[in-house]
Design a protein around this motif. Structure first.
Motif, PDB file in Angstrom:
ATOM      1  N   PHE A 253     -28.984  19.926  11.599  1.00 21.01           N
ATOM      2  CA  PHE A 253     -29.338  19.882  10.384  1.00 21.01           C
ATOM      3  C   PHE A 253     -28.389  19.947   9.157  1.00 21.01           C
ATOM      4  O   PHE A 253     -28.280  19.156   8.265  1.00 21.01           O
ATOM      5  N   PHE A 254     -27.437  20.940   9.346  1.00 23.39           N
ATOM      6  CA  PHE A 254     -26.337  21.038   8.597  1.00 23.39           C
ATOM      7  C   PHE A 254     -25.264  19.770   8.507  1.00 23.39           C
ATOM      8  O   PHE A 254     -25.050  19.384   7.503  1.00 23.39           O
ATOM      9  N   GLY A 255     -25.061  19.286   9.691  1.00 22.58           N
ATOM     10  CA  GLY A 255     -24.402  17.931   9.904  1.00 22.58           C
ATOM     11  C   GLY A 255     -24.844  16.683   8.819  1.00 22.58           C
ATOM     12  O   GLY A 255     -24.180  16.357   7.968  1.00 22.58           O
ATOM     13  N   ILE A 256     -26.197  16.695   9.195  1.00 25.64           N
ATOM     14  CA  ILE A 256     -27.102  15.460   8.674  1.00 25.64           C
ATOM     15  C   ILE A 256     -27.128  15.565   7.073  1.00 25.64           C
ATOM     16  O   ILE A 256     -26.781  14.740   6.160  1.00 25.64           O
ATOM     17  N   SER A 257     -27.533  17.092   6.661  1.00 28.61           N
ATOM     18  CA  SER A 257     -27.854  17.212   5.354  1.00 28.61           C
ATOM     19  C   SER A 257     -26.464  17.036   4.326  1.00 28.61           C
ATOM     20  O   SER A 257     -26.407  16.505   3.611  1.00 28.61           O
ATOM     21  N   ILE A 258     -25.382  17.737   5.119  1.00 22.70           N
ATOM     22  CA  ILE A 258     -24.200  17.675   4.346  1.00 22.70           C
ATOM     23  C   ILE A 258     -23.545  16.225   4.222  1.00 22.70           C
ATOM     24  O   ILE A 258     -23.023  15.774   3.224  1.00 22.70           O
ATOM     25  N   SER A 259     -23.824  15.348   5.082  1.00 22.55           N
ATOM     26  CA  SER A 259     -23.256  13.980   5.274  1.00 22.55           C
ATOM     27  C   SER A 259     -23.992  13.067   4.146  1.00 22.55           C
ATOM     28  O   SER A 259     -23.430  12.342   3.619  1.00 22.55           O
ATOM     29  N   PHE A 260     -25.312  13.329   4.159  1.00 26.12           N
ATOM     30  CA  PHE A 260     -26.136  12.642   2.910  1.00 26.12           C
ATOM     31  C   PHE A 260     -25.877  13.102   1.626  1.00 26.12           C
ATOM     32  O   PHE A 260     -25.729  12.215   0.645  1.00 26.12           O
ATOM     33  N   VAL A 261     -25.549  14.391   1.508  1.00 31.01           N
ATOM     34  CA  VAL A 261     -24.902  14.829   0.047  1.00 31.01           C
ATOM     35  C   VAL A 261     -23.517  14.223  -0.083  1.00 31.01           C
ATOM     36  O   VAL A 261     -23.506  13.650  -1.525  1.00 31.01           O
ATOM     37  N   VAL A 262     -22.681  14.136   0.618  1.00 31.09           N
ATOM     38  CA  VAL A 262     -21.446  13.586   0.410  1.00 31.09           C
ATOM     39  C   VAL A 262     -21.620  11.959   0.079  1.00 31.09           C
ATOM     40  O   VAL A 262     -20.958  11.502  -0.823  1.00 31.09           O
TER      41      VAL A 262
END
Length: 248
Positions: free
Chosen positions: A38-47
């Motif tokens: 979740f952290f990885g995917i969410s941060i990737s989308f924000v970036v």
């Protein structure tokens, strides 16, 4: 002759506690992996959305299926417009209307949130204390609703976009993603829909007209407005005159 009796071998049973520990360990590992994903995917989308235009939001999808289920005509207008081509008047108008401390807070206006909470406690339903940053996080990444889960995720994404995007990008995404009419999303579509002009040439009064309907853009009209919206326009313009130059 004596017969030798060999004692039966007894199979040791694994204690139930060991099985329980093994099961709980698997659950913990699963939850940990899910959290890391979740952290990885969410941060990737924000970036990603720091550099790439947001193509659509969950609300746009929800509205589509709502209208389809109700048998209504499906109208959808959304075009991305760089913030440099969006009138400063509209930027000032949404700050005046939605979030007076947008340029100085860290994503949350705790004073506004406290006022909204106290007012709701007294039974007076007013607009919540959500900032432009919070509204952007909700519009781009989440669904509509009032559950604790959604509010918690909203706070999480608000922290992320404040840290990764910065104020200018937040305003750009906000003005390109929010609902500004029935099937109308973003500044480009809104100015074309309400005023038949481009987003860069909005006057103060016209910008205030769009900002004034944001509490319920499917109910209110930016043009040929009710007395309630006209009063909001006047108040927004008055506040806009005191904002001065926007420094992101």
């Amino acid at each position: 002759m004596a017969t030798k009796i060999t004692p039966k071998k007894t199979t040791k049973k694994t204690p139930a506690k060991k099985h329980n520990k093994s099961f709980m360990t698997k659950i913990k590992w699963f939850l940990l992996k899910a959290l890391l994903w979740f952290f990885g995917i969410s941060i990737s989308f924000v970036v990603l959305f720091k550099f790439v235009p947001v193509p659509f939001t969950p609300l746009m999808v929800i509205r589509y299926f709502e209208n389809k289920a109700a048998g209504k005509e499906i109208y959808f207008s959304h075009n991305w417009e760089p913030i440099e081509k969006i009138s400063v008047n509209l930027q000032k108008a949404v700050i005046a209307s939605e979030d007076g401390t947008f340029l100085t807070h860290n994503g949350f206006d705790f004073i506004a949130m406290q006022k909204a909470y106290k007012s709701n406690e007294r039974g007076r339903k007013i607009k919540g204390g959500s900032t432009i940053s919070q509204q952007t996080a909700k519009n781009v990444f989440l669904w509509q609703g009032r559950s604790y889960l959604r509010k918690g995720l909203e706070a999480y994404f608000t922290v992320l976009i404040e840290a990764i995007w910065g104020k200018k990008r937040i305003m750009e995404v906000y003005l390109n993603s929010i609902e500004m009419g029935d099937g109308v999303y973003g500044a480009y579509a809104a100015t074309e829909h309400w005023y038949r002009k481009d987003a860069s040439s909005l006057t103060m009064v016209q910008a205030a007209g769009i900002a004034a309907i944001l509490p319920n853009p499917r109910k209110y009209k930016a043009t040929s407005s009710s007395s309630y919206i006209n009063n909001r326009k006047t108040k927004i313009v008055r506040i806009m005159r005191h904002i001065g130059k926007i420094e992101y």
